[in-house]
Design a protein around this motif. Structure first.
Motif, PDB file in Angstrom:
ATOM      1  N   VAL A 192       0.892  -1.215   0.036  1.00  0.00           N
ATOM      2  CA  VAL A 192       0.042  -0.028  -0.220  1.00  0.00           C
ATOM      3  C   VAL A 192       1.043   0.991  -0.070  1.00  0.00           C
ATOM      4  CG1 VAL A 192      -1.694   1.326   1.332  1.00  0.00           C
ATOM      5  CG2 VAL A 192      -1.759  -1.180   1.147  1.00  0.00           C
ATOM      6  N   ARG A 282      -0.427   6.929  -3.600  1.00  0.00           N
ATOM      7  CA  ARG A 282      -1.516   7.766  -3.099  1.00  0.00           C
ATOM      8  C   ARG A 282      -1.109   8.889  -2.430  1.00  0.00           C
ATOM      9  NH1 ARG A 282      -7.262   6.752  -2.454  1.00  0.00           N
ATOM     10  NH2 ARG A 282      -8.273   8.466  -1.857  1.00  0.00           N
ATOM     11  N   GLY A 294      -7.429   5.951   6.882  1.00  0.00           N
ATOM     12  CA  GLY A 294      -8.772   5.360   6.082  1.00  0.00           C
ATOM     13  C   GLY A 294      -8.365   4.834   4.809  1.00  0.00           C
ATOM     14  N   TYR A 295      -7.227   5.290   4.196  1.00  0.00           N
ATOM     15  CA  TYR A 295      -7.032   4.702   2.883  1.00  0.00           C
ATOM     16  C   TYR A 295      -6.381   3.562   3.048  1.00  0.00           C
ATOM     17  CZ  TYR A 295      -4.236   3.976  -1.481  1.00  0.00           C
ATOM     18  OH  TYR A 295      -3.907   3.307  -2.572  1.00  0.00           O
ATOM     19  N   ARG A 297      -7.138   1.301   5.884  1.00  0.00           N
ATOM     20  CA  ARG A 297      -8.329   0.624   6.156  1.00  0.00           C
ATOM     21  C   ARG A 297      -8.939   0.241   4.724  1.00  0.00           C
ATOM     22  NH1 ARG A 297      -9.652   0.517  11.396  1.00  0.00           N
ATOM     23  NH2 ARG A 297      -8.883   1.942  12.726  1.00  0.00           N
ATOM     24  N   GLU A 298      -9.201   0.765   3.712  1.00  0.00           N
ATOM     25  CA  GLU A 298     -10.110   0.755   2.652  1.00  0.00           C
ATOM     26  C   GLU A 298      -8.871  -0.081   1.620  1.00  0.00           C
ATOM     27  OE1 GLU A 298     -10.236   3.106  -1.622  1.00  0.00           O
ATOM     28  OE2 GLU A 298     -10.626   4.234   0.253  1.00  0.00           O
ATOM     29  N   SER A 299      -7.772  -0.118   1.841  1.00  0.00           N
ATOM     30  CA  SER A 299      -7.035  -0.951   0.811  1.00  0.00           C
ATOM     31  C   SER A 299      -6.533  -2.329   1.399  1.00  0.00           C
ATOM     32  CB  SER A 299      -5.291  -0.493   0.743  1.00  0.00           C
ATOM     33  OG  SER A 299      -5.421   1.105   0.097  1.00  0.00           O
ATOM     34  N   THR A 300      -6.939  -2.772   2.756  1.00  0.00           N
ATOM     35  CA  THR A 300      -6.731  -3.826   3.412  1.00  0.00           C
ATOM     36  C   THR A 300      -8.137  -4.536   3.790  1.00  0.00           C
ATOM     37  OG1 THR A 300      -6.180  -2.901   5.588  1.00  0.00           O
ATOM     38  CG2 THR A 300      -4.602  -3.176   4.222  1.00  0.00           C
ATOM     39  N   LEU A 301      -9.274  -3.754   3.257  1.00  0.00           N
ATOM     40  CA  LEU A 301     -10.470  -4.306   3.801  1.00  0.00           C
ATOM     41  C   LEU A 301     -10.610  -5.698   3.679  1.00  0.00           C
ATOM     42  CD1 LEU A 301     -13.404  -3.175   5.003  1.00  0.00           C
ATOM     43  CD2 LEU A 301     -13.880  -2.802   2.553  1.00  0.00           C
ATOM     44  N   ASP A 305      -8.448  -7.019  10.788  1.00  0.00           N
ATOM     45  CA  ASP A 305      -8.795  -5.848  11.523  1.00  0.00           C
ATOM     46  C   ASP A 305      -7.797  -4.893  12.095  1.00  0.00           C
ATOM     47  OD1 ASP A 305     -11.380  -6.519  11.604  1.00  0.00           O
ATOM     48  OD2 ASP A 305     -11.321  -7.669  13.491  1.00  0.00           O
TER      49      ASP A 305
END
Length: 307
Positions: A192, A282, A294-295, A297-301, A305
């Motif tokens: 990421v 990014r 947030g990015y 979290r989004e990239s590893t969703l 956790d």
């Protein structure tokens, strides 16, 4: 088996990588790997803007103070050692942070280095002799003419990379940058890629404040104590070479300070060029911690956790 992630936090000098990474590492309960090509060296402290002892104590750090400046330590060495370390860390962690401003070292870990040809016999010795006799600026001008894409990156300030760029051109007739389109080496983890930025006047102001702080902390005395190692690549870089010029009597203290700030600003500009040229980062404002988290979290969703 859970997916593993290497979170890269890159950006120019003085942008604020250290403070943001400390917050992230604590939030994610993980370690920080430094990809700063000069923070490896124990003898280089003030001029490399290492994290303070208090900052180092907050979370586990790797590749800071691990080598002596008397040792040669290349991007290829770092690739090998960092990948071995990641194998160990990923046994218990799903995410690890890699941070720094040395684009080539980050690329080495994330993608692998380019498979470049061996130079013609005697060519490296000839170019090294020219570097010593003519100086880096002469060889940089040659690279600007032969390989403008490479010359636009921060690596043009690295004497070893400048010599390598000329080696490749005079061996193959092709610029070094043309070899940097090779297929990426597969890694057993996902990356990421985050890059930090600030408005140019703000960034330059932070750079100048940092240089003033380094001088107040004893940068000149640190460099004076490193005279025996001044031919090492790490000491031919911004923040050290300008002080050596002052100690040699080439200019006065005021001019040294001006050059330190000017060259640091130019180095930051080239770092920004390098990371933007990669195209896969990014970008976030350096103070946008919530946006960066947030990015991630989004990239590893869906894989694990984040705390």
């Amino acid at each position: 088996m859970a997916e593993k992630y290497l979170i890269v936090i890159a950006g120019p000098t003085a942008v604020g990588k250290t403070s943001l990474c400390l917050r992230l590492a604590q939030e994610l309960r993980t370690d920080i790997i430094s990809a700063d090509s000069r923070q490896f060296f124990r003898e280089l402290n003030i001029g490399t803007a290492k994290p303070t002892p208090a900052e180092l104590a907050q979370v586990p750090h790797h590749f800071i103070n691990t080598h002596s400046v008397a040792e040669a330590y290349s991007a290829g060495d770092f690739e090998r050692d960092a990948l071995a370390l990641l194998d160990q860390l990923f046994v218990e962690k799903d995410v690890v942070l890699l941070t720094g401003g040395s684009g080539l070292y980050i690329k080495a870990v994330c993608e692998g280095l380019d498979d470049l040809p061996q130079p013609l016999p005697g060519l490296r010795e000839e170019l090294t002799h020219r570097l010593r006799e003519e100086g880096l600026e002469e060889l940089q001008a040659e690279v600007h003419r032969l390989d403008p894409d490479f010359a636009a990156t921060a690596e043009v300030h690295n004497p070893q990379r400048v010599v390598r760029a000329l080696e490749v051109f005079y061996t193959t007739g092709r610029p070094l940058s043309s070899f940097q389109e090779n297929k990426k080496t597969a890694r057993p983890f996902r990356t990421v890629l985050v890059a930090l930025e600030r408005e140019r006047p703000e960034l330059y102001g932070r750079i100048e404040q940092r240089m003033d702080a380094m001088l107040a902390e004893g940068l000149v005395e640190e460099v004076r104590g490193l005279t025996a190692y001044r031919q090492q690549h790490a000491l031919q870089t911004v923040g050290y070479k300008e002080v050596f010029g002052y100690l040699d009597g080439d200019y006065d203290y005021h001019e040294m300070t001006r050059l330190l700030k000017q060259n640091s600003r130019r180095y930051a500009k080239r770092q920004l060029t390098w990371f933007r040229h990669q195209g896969s980062f990014r970008w976030f404002g350096a103070d946008d911690y919530a946006g960066v988290l947030g990015y991630i979290r989004e990239s590893t969703l869906g894989y694990f956790d984040l705390y």
